[in-house]
Design an enzyme around this catalytic site. Sequence first.
Site, mmCIF file in Angstrom:
data_model
loop_
_atom_site.group_PDB
_atom_site.id
_atom_site.type_symbol
_atom_site.label_atom_id
_atom_site.label_comp_id
_atom_site.label_asym_id
_atom_site.label_seq_id
_atom_site.Cartn_x
_atom_site.Cartn_y
_atom_site.Cartn_z
ATOM 1 C CG ASP A 1 -7.808 6.566 -8.018
ATOM 2 O OD1 ASP A 1 -8.604 7.533 -8.015
ATOM 3 O OD2 ASP A 1 -7.921 5.595 -8.794
ATOM 4 C CB THR B 1 -17.033 -1.520 -11.554
ATOM 5 O OG1 THR B 1 -17.175 -2.583 -10.591
ATOM 6 C CG2 THR B 1 -18.410 -1.018 -11.962
ATOM 7 C CB SER B 2 -15.420 -6.816 -12.864
ATOM 8 O OG SER B 2 -15.050 -6.742 -11.502
ATOM 9 C CG HIS C 1 -14.035 -0.734 -1.820
ATOM 10 N ND1 HIS C 1 -14.059 -1.342 -3.050
ATOM 11 C CD2 HIS C 1 -15.141 -1.186 -1.161
ATOM 12 C CE1 HIS C 1 -15.123 -2.137 -3.139
ATOM 13 N NE2 HIS C 1 -15.795 -2.050 -2.014
ATOM 14 N NE ARG D 1 -0.567 -0.181 -6.201
ATOM 15 C CZ ARG D 1 0.614 -0.813 -6.298
ATOM 16 N NH1 ARG D 1 0.937 -1.770 -5.464
ATOM 17 N NH2 ARG D 1 1.494 -0.473 -7.216
ATOM 18 C CE1 TYR E 1 -4.263 -1.243 -0.391
ATOM 19 C CE2 TYR E 1 -3.377 -2.997 0.978
ATOM 20 C CZ TYR E 1 -4.353 -2.519 0.116
ATOM 21 O OH TYR E 1 -5.412 -3.313 -0.245
ATOM 22 C CD GLN F 1 -16.793 -1.043 -7.124
ATOM 23 O OE1 GLN F 1 -16.582 -2.217 -6.838
ATOM 24 N NE2 GLN F 1 -17.261 -0.674 -8.298
ATOM 25 C CG ASN F 2 -11.490 3.446 -8.671
ATOM 26 O OD1 ASN F 2 -11.682 2.229 -8.647
ATOM 27 N ND2 ASN F 2 -11.628 4.171 -9.757
HETATM 28 P P1 OAD Z 1 -11.981 -4.923 -11.501
HETATM 29 O O1 OAD Z 1 -10.514 -5.027 -11.798
HETATM 30 O O2 OAD Z 1 -12.674 -6.115 -10.964
HETATM 31 O O3 OAD Z 1 -12.744 -4.519 -12.849
HETATM 32 C C1 OAD Z 1 -12.257 -3.478 -13.660
HETATM 33 C C2 OAD Z 1 -13.209 -3.287 -14.820
HETATM 34 O O4 OAD Z 1 -12.729 -2.204 -15.587
HETATM 35 C C3 OAD Z 1 -13.304 -4.496 -15.768
HETATM 36 O O5 OAD Z 1 -14.668 -4.775 -16.043
HETATM 37 C C4 OAD Z 1 -12.563 -4.018 -17.009
HETATM 38 O O6 OAD Z 1 -13.119 -4.551 -18.216
HETATM 39 C C5 OAD Z 1 -12.812 -2.531 -16.948
HETATM 40 N N1 OAD Z 1 -11.834 -1.698 -17.656
HETATM 41 C C6 OAD Z 1 -10.524 -1.962 -17.917
HETATM 42 N N2 OAD Z 1 -9.959 -0.929 -18.568
HETATM 43 C C7 OAD Z 1 -10.941 0.019 -18.716
HETATM 44 C C8 OAD Z 1 -10.973 1.317 -19.296
HETATM 45 N N3 OAD Z 1 -9.894 1.855 -19.836
HETATM 46 N N4 OAD Z 1 -12.144 1.993 -19.249
HETATM 47 C C9 OAD Z 1 -13.261 1.450 -18.675
HETATM 48 N N5 OAD Z 1 -13.284 0.233 -18.126
HETATM 49 C C10 OAD Z 1 -12.134 -0.482 -18.140
HETATM 50 O O7 OAD Z 1 -12.171 -3.659 -10.560
HETATM 51 P P2 OAD Z 1 -13.398 -3.232 -9.644
HETATM 52 O O8 OAD Z 1 -14.699 -3.670 -10.225
HETATM 53 O O9 OAD Z 1 -13.224 -1.798 -9.324
HETATM 54 O O10 OAD Z 1 -11.695 -3.727 -3.551
HETATM 55 O O11 OAD Z 1 -13.083 -4.090 -8.353
HETATM 56 C C11 OAD Z 1 -13.893 -3.916 -7.231
HETATM 57 C C12 OAD Z 1 -13.099 -4.045 -5.979
HETATM 58 O O12 OAD Z 1 -12.365 -5.258 -5.974
HETATM 59 C C13 OAD Z 1 -12.040 -2.994 -5.792
HETATM 60 O O13 OAD Z 1 -12.542 -1.797 -5.245
HETATM 61 C C14 OAD Z 1 -11.102 -3.644 -4.842
HETATM 62 C C15 OAD Z 1 -11.019 -4.971 -5.537
HETATM 63 O O14 OAD Z 1 -10.473 -6.000 -4.904
HETATM 64 C C16 OAD Z 1 -10.936 -3.614 -2.469
HETATM 65 O O15 OAD Z 1 -9.752 -3.353 -2.498
HETATM 66 C C17 OAD Z 1 -11.703 -3.831 -1.220
#
Ligand code: OAD
Length: 237
Positions: free
Chosen positions: A89, A170-171, A104, A56, A53, A86-87
Amino acid sequence: MKKIVVLSGAGMSADSGIKTFRGAGGLWEGHAITDVATPEAFERDPALVLRFYNARRRQLDEVQPNAGHLALAALEKFYAVSIITQNVDDLHERAGSSRIIHLHGELRKKRSTRNSNLIEAWTEDLAPGDPAPDGGYWRPHIVWFGEEVPMMEDAAAEMAYADLLIVVGTSLVVYPAAGLVHYAPSHARIFVVDPNRPAMNWMTHGITFIEENAAEVLPRLVESLIREVSHPTSGIT
Ligand code: OAD
């Protein structure tokens, strides 16, 4: 003013050079999420977790908000905008958005292991055992897997008033955050911006999917949303 709620995830900052979580074979900057983002990991190996971290947090000084962050900030002149991210940053802040809920946690803050409400600015690298003034130790102000998400209630309340929802980068696999979309009223228009359409186990009709990068799509989308309120007859559908 109509209300726009944005739910953003790691893909929002990908175009700024911050890696997503599930991009590289389930590894996050070379680590399994369970090795660095759980309270058990912090107990087992605080040095590793803090090294991770610290890096990060330091990375924030090397990255800039992208065109997507800036576009969302520009929306505020025309709409009541709430960003639920959820970011961890600070790129939405640095782009100029003013109403931001960090589900988060935040990399620019540290908190005490003893009292989770004792939160201070985090400006220097942390080492294991760095003492907090309440007798606890400092840890990053990050919600780890298995921990409560205290901002959920505030986020759900924002969602409930959305006229329009933008889900970006977000996934939608991490709960409870992913469940927030269910709080949007049924009349709300929904846009999903992600080059890989997230798996959704909810109704997808009436949702506009835009399968491109956030930094490319959001300036375009924002421009048409602004046009919609300045020239109400020429908007997007
Ligand atoms: P993920 O890494 O699971 O998903 C990222 C999403 O962004 C995916 O669906 C990608 O297809 C998409 N993506 C990639 N590049 C992109 C771009 N240039 N523009 C738009 N979309 C793009 O991340 P999160 O869904 O944020 O939690 O993950 C959720 C949580 O899981 C995070 O907050 C973190 C993690 O573990 C904690 O740390 C508690």
